[in-house]
Design a protein around this motif. Sequence first.
Motif, PDB file in Angstrom:
ATOM      1  N   GLU A 141      -4.024   5.067 -10.663  1.00 37.01           N
ATOM      2  CA  GLU A 141      -4.502   5.840  -9.508  1.00 37.01           C
ATOM      3  C   GLU A 141      -5.779   5.241  -8.941  1.00 37.01           C
ATOM      4  OE1 GLU A 141      -4.266  10.128  -9.197  1.00 37.01           O
ATOM      5  OE2 GLU A 141      -3.360  10.208 -11.201  1.00 37.01           O
ATOM      6  N   GLU A 142      -6.667   4.813  -9.811  1.00 35.95           N
ATOM      7  CA  GLU A 142      -7.899   4.159  -9.359  1.00 35.95           C
ATOM      8  C   GLU A 142      -7.578   2.905  -8.553  1.00 35.95           C
ATOM      9  OE1 GLU A 142     -11.692   1.687 -11.266  1.00 35.95           O
ATOM     10  OE2 GLU A 142     -10.478   2.966 -12.567  1.00 35.95           O
ATOM     11  N   ALA A 143      -6.637   2.113  -9.042  1.00 36.93           N
ATOM     12  CA  ALA A 143      -6.254   0.879  -8.353  1.00 36.93           C
ATOM     13  C   ALA A 143      -5.593   1.171  -7.010  1.00 36.93           C
ATOM     14  CB  ALA A 143      -5.312   0.067  -9.242  1.00 36.93           C
ATOM     15  N   ALA A 144      -4.778   2.232  -6.957  1.00 37.96           N
ATOM     16  CA  ALA A 144      -4.035   2.560  -5.735  1.00 37.96           C
ATOM     17  C   ALA A 144      -4.951   2.853  -4.561  1.00 37.96           C
ATOM     18  CB  ALA A 144      -3.108   3.747  -5.998  1.00 37.96           C
ATOM     19  N   ALA A 145      -6.156   3.333  -4.838  1.00 37.99           N
ATOM     20  CA  ALA A 145      -7.095   3.659  -3.756  1.00 37.99           C
ATOM     21  C   ALA A 145      -7.420   2.442  -2.900  1.00 37.99           C
ATOM     22  CB  ALA A 145      -8.367   4.256  -4.345  1.00 37.99           C
ATOM     23  N   SER A 146      -7.316   1.240  -3.483  1.00 35.52           N
ATOM     24  CA  SER A 146      -7.623   0.020  -2.724  1.00 35.52           C
ATOM     25  C   SER A 146      -6.587  -0.281  -1.658  1.00 35.52           C
ATOM     26  CB  SER A 146      -7.746  -1.176  -3.678  1.00 35.52           C
ATOM     27  OG  SER A 146      -8.850  -1.031  -4.541  1.00 35.52           O
ATOM     28  N   PHE A 147      -5.397   0.312  -1.776  1.00 33.06           N
ATOM     29  CA  PHE A 147      -4.355   0.104  -0.766  1.00 33.06           C
ATOM     30  C   PHE A 147      -4.593   0.933   0.494  1.00 33.06           C
ATOM     31  CE2 PHE A 147      -1.480  -0.914  -4.518  1.00 33.06           C
ATOM     32  CZ  PHE A 147      -1.364  -2.263  -4.211  1.00 33.06           C
ATOM     33  N   LEU A 148      -5.391   1.997   0.375  1.00 34.44           N
ATOM     34  CA  LEU A 148      -5.554   2.923   1.485  1.00 34.44           C
ATOM     35  C   LEU A 148      -6.298   2.282   2.648  1.00 34.44           C
ATOM     36  CD1 LEU A 148      -6.502   6.144  -0.518  1.00 34.44           C
ATOM     37  CD2 LEU A 148      -4.286   5.577   0.497  1.00 34.44           C
ATOM     38  N   GLY A 149      -5.906   2.677   3.851  1.00 36.44           N
ATOM     39  CA  GLY A 149      -6.529   2.146   5.056  1.00 36.44           C
ATOM     40  C   GLY A 149      -5.715   1.032   5.689  1.00 36.44           C
ATOM     41  N   GLU A 150      -6.298   0.385   6.666  1.00 34.26           N
ATOM     42  CA  GLU A 150      -5.630  -0.702   7.389  1.00 34.26           C
ATOM     43  C   GLU A 150      -5.964  -2.042   6.749  1.00 34.26           C
ATOM     44  OE1 GLU A 150      -5.208  -1.077  11.961  1.00 34.26           O
ATOM     45  OE2 GLU A 150      -6.853  -2.435  11.437  1.00 34.26           O
ATOM     46  N   HIS A 151      -4.920  -2.789   6.393  1.00 32.28           N
ATOM     47  CA  HIS A 151      -5.108  -4.085   5.748  1.00 32.28           C
ATOM     48  C   HIS A 151      -4.013  -5.055   6.195  1.00 32.28           C
ATOM     49  CE1 HIS A 151      -7.945  -2.234   2.930  1.00 32.28           C
ATOM     50  NE2 HIS A 151      -7.026  -1.326   2.642  1.00 32.28           N
ATOM     51  N   ASP A 152      -4.275  -6.321   5.999  1.00 35.60           N
ATOM     52  CA  ASP A 152      -3.238  -7.341   6.116  1.00 35.60           C
ATOM     53  C   ASP A 152      -2.556  -7.416   4.746  1.00 35.60           C
ATOM     54  OD1 ASP A 152      -1.708  -9.693   6.128  1.00 35.60           O
ATOM     55  OD2 ASP A 152      -3.089 -10.707   7.488  1.00 35.60           O
ATOM     56  N   LEU A 211      -3.508  -6.454 -15.173  1.00 32.90           N
ATOM     57  CA  LEU A 211      -4.411  -6.609 -14.035  1.00 32.90           C
ATOM     58  C   LEU A 211      -5.475  -5.520 -14.103  1.00 32.90           C
ATOM     59  CD1 LEU A 211      -2.021  -7.228 -10.974  1.00 32.90           C
ATOM     60  CD2 LEU A 211      -3.630  -8.875 -11.938  1.00 32.90           C
ATOM     61  N   LYS A 212      -6.676  -5.855 -13.673  1.00 32.98           N
ATOM     62  CA  LYS A 212      -7.737  -4.871 -13.556  1.00 32.98           C
ATOM     63  C   LYS A 212      -7.578  -4.121 -12.236  1.00 32.98           C
ATOM     64  CE  LYS A 212      -9.927  -6.042 -17.336  1.00 32.98           C
ATOM     65  NZ  LYS A 212      -9.978  -5.105 -18.502  1.00 32.98           N
ATOM     66  N   PRO A 213      -7.952  -2.857 -12.173  1.00 29.78           N
ATOM     67  CA  PRO A 213      -7.821  -2.117 -10.916  1.00 29.78           C
ATOM     68  C   PRO A 213      -8.604  -2.747  -9.769  1.00 29.78           C
ATOM     69  CG  PRO A 213      -9.079  -0.858 -12.541  1.00 29.78           C
ATOM     70  CD  PRO A 213      -8.455  -2.001 -13.260  1.00 29.78           C
ATOM     71  N   GLN A 214      -9.720  -3.413 -10.099  1.00 25.75           N
ATOM     72  CA  GLN A 214     -10.537  -4.052  -9.066  1.00 25.75           C
ATOM     73  C   GLN A 214      -9.837  -5.269  -8.441  1.00 25.75           C
ATOM     74  OE1 GLN A 214     -11.486  -3.558 -12.246  1.00 25.75           O
ATOM     75  NE2 GLN A 214     -12.917  -1.819 -12.073  1.00 25.75           N
ATOM     76  N   ALA A 215      -8.782  -5.732  -9.090  1.00 30.94           N
ATOM     77  CA  ALA A 215      -8.085  -6.924  -8.597  1.00 30.94           C
ATOM     78  C   ALA A 215      -7.313  -6.663  -7.309  1.00 30.94           C
ATOM     79  CB  ALA A 215      -7.126  -7.449  -9.669  1.00 30.94           C
ATOM     80  N   ILE A 216      -6.957  -5.417  -7.054  1.00 30.64           N
ATOM     81  CA  ILE A 216      -6.143  -5.105  -5.873  1.00 30.64           C
ATOM     82  C   ILE A 216      -6.840  -5.550  -4.593  1.00 30.64           C
ATOM     83  CG2 ILE A 216      -5.000  -3.295  -4.562  1.00 30.64           C
ATOM     84  CD1 ILE A 216      -3.757  -3.745  -7.292  1.00 30.64           C
ATOM     85  N   LYS A 217      -8.114  -5.212  -4.482  1.00 32.30           N
ATOM     86  CA  LYS A 217      -8.880  -5.577  -3.278  1.00 32.30           C
ATOM     87  C   LYS A 217      -8.910  -7.096  -3.100  1.00 32.30           C
ATOM     88  CE  LYS A 217     -13.332  -4.598  -1.037  1.00 32.30           C
ATOM     89  NZ  LYS A 217     -13.782  -5.982  -0.777  1.00 32.30           N
ATOM     90  N   THR A 218      -9.101  -7.819  -4.174  1.00 28.19           N
ATOM     91  CA  THR A 218      -9.136  -9.287  -4.110  1.00 28.19           C
ATOM     92  C   THR A 218      -7.787  -9.865  -3.717  1.00 28.19           C
ATOM     93  OG1 THR A 218     -10.828  -9.292  -5.844  1.00 28.19           O
ATOM     94  CG2 THR A 218      -9.691 -11.369  -5.419  1.00 28.19           C
ATOM     95  N   ILE A 219      -6.719  -9.279  -4.241  1.00 32.20           N
ATOM     96  CA  ILE A 219      -5.368  -9.751  -3.913  1.00 32.20           C
ATOM     97  C   ILE A 219      -5.067  -9.532  -2.436  1.00 32.20           C
ATOM     98  CG2 ILE A 219      -2.908  -9.375  -4.333  1.00 32.20           C
ATOM     99  CD1 ILE A 219      -3.699  -8.591  -7.234  1.00 32.20           C
ATOM    100  N   ILE A 220      -5.442  -8.360  -1.922  1.00 36.32           N
ATOM    101  CA  ILE A 220      -5.227  -8.078  -0.495  1.00 36.32           C
ATOM    102  C   ILE A 220      -5.969  -9.096   0.361  1.00 36.32           C
ATOM    103  CG2 ILE A 220      -5.694  -6.445   1.376  1.00 36.32           C
ATOM    104  CD1 ILE A 220      -5.272  -4.175  -0.670  1.00 36.32           C
ATOM    105  N   GLU A 221      -7.226  -9.331   0.029  1.00 37.81           N
ATOM    106  CA  GLU A 221      -8.054 -10.256   0.818  1.00 37.81           C
ATOM    107  C   GLU A 221      -7.554 -11.686   0.715  1.00 37.81           C
ATOM    108  OE1 GLU A 221     -11.894  -9.524  -0.808  1.00 37.81           O
ATOM    109  OE2 GLU A 221     -12.250  -7.711   0.414  1.00 37.81           O
TER     110      GLU A 221
END
Length: 244
Positions: A141-152, A211-221
């Motif tokens: 759930e913590e990791a999923a928060a990084s998906f929220l919003g507008e992203h590429d 994977l660490k939850p913080q990795a989601i943001k890095t993967i998106i970017e």
Amino acid sequence: MKNIQLIISYRGTNYCGWQIQPNGVTIQEVIIRAIKELTGESVNLTGSGRTDAGVHALGQSANFFTASTIPPEGWYRALNTRLPADIRVISSRECQLDFHSRYQARGKSYLYKMLASPVASPFLADLAFYVPRTLDWMVMEEAAASFLGEHDFTAFMASGSSIKTTVRTITEISFSNNGDLWEITFTGNGFLYNMVRIMAGTLYEVGYGRLKPQAIKTIIEGKDRSKAGITAPAHGLYLKEVYY
């Protein structure tokens, strides 16, 4: 002519997806055949989008034009007498002549089911992704928060898609469970090819500890598909609702 909208639920196990193709039976094909049996008409049935082989739906939206005298609100009952038990029309209505199930959709929600249990269920074999161990759902759930919003979401798209933009907006992700059966619901203005399955697979990797939850943001970017998680199996995915 009337423009009829159908809301359809189906179990995708025995079908090669939604869209008609030469290599197997599809949901769209079966419903079109049922309409022809009822009216003699060969219609074009337009869905809100494709679902792949094995993917299910709770609320697929589709529309077609007909000259039939069947009342708009009676179509779902009439069609269900001609459809197999794993496809059901939930409701039917007449809509504006310019209504288009795909082009006028403003958003969708999908849910993904995972069974995290020491023993698989024979009743869910084709209805949920079986995971033979406990996952860390709080971290997921913590990791999923990084998906929220507008992203590429390039990193969360399978190859083979020719679209104008890979930018999407995710408005909500929620988790719920009934014992060992978990559901993750994704809601947004649109989804790329296999996007929900790759997001679910990536959250699975987080819950598994790979994977660490913080990795989601890095993967998106980074926009690199190889850095994201697995593409979760098709049979755990459900098209829940289409918004207009």
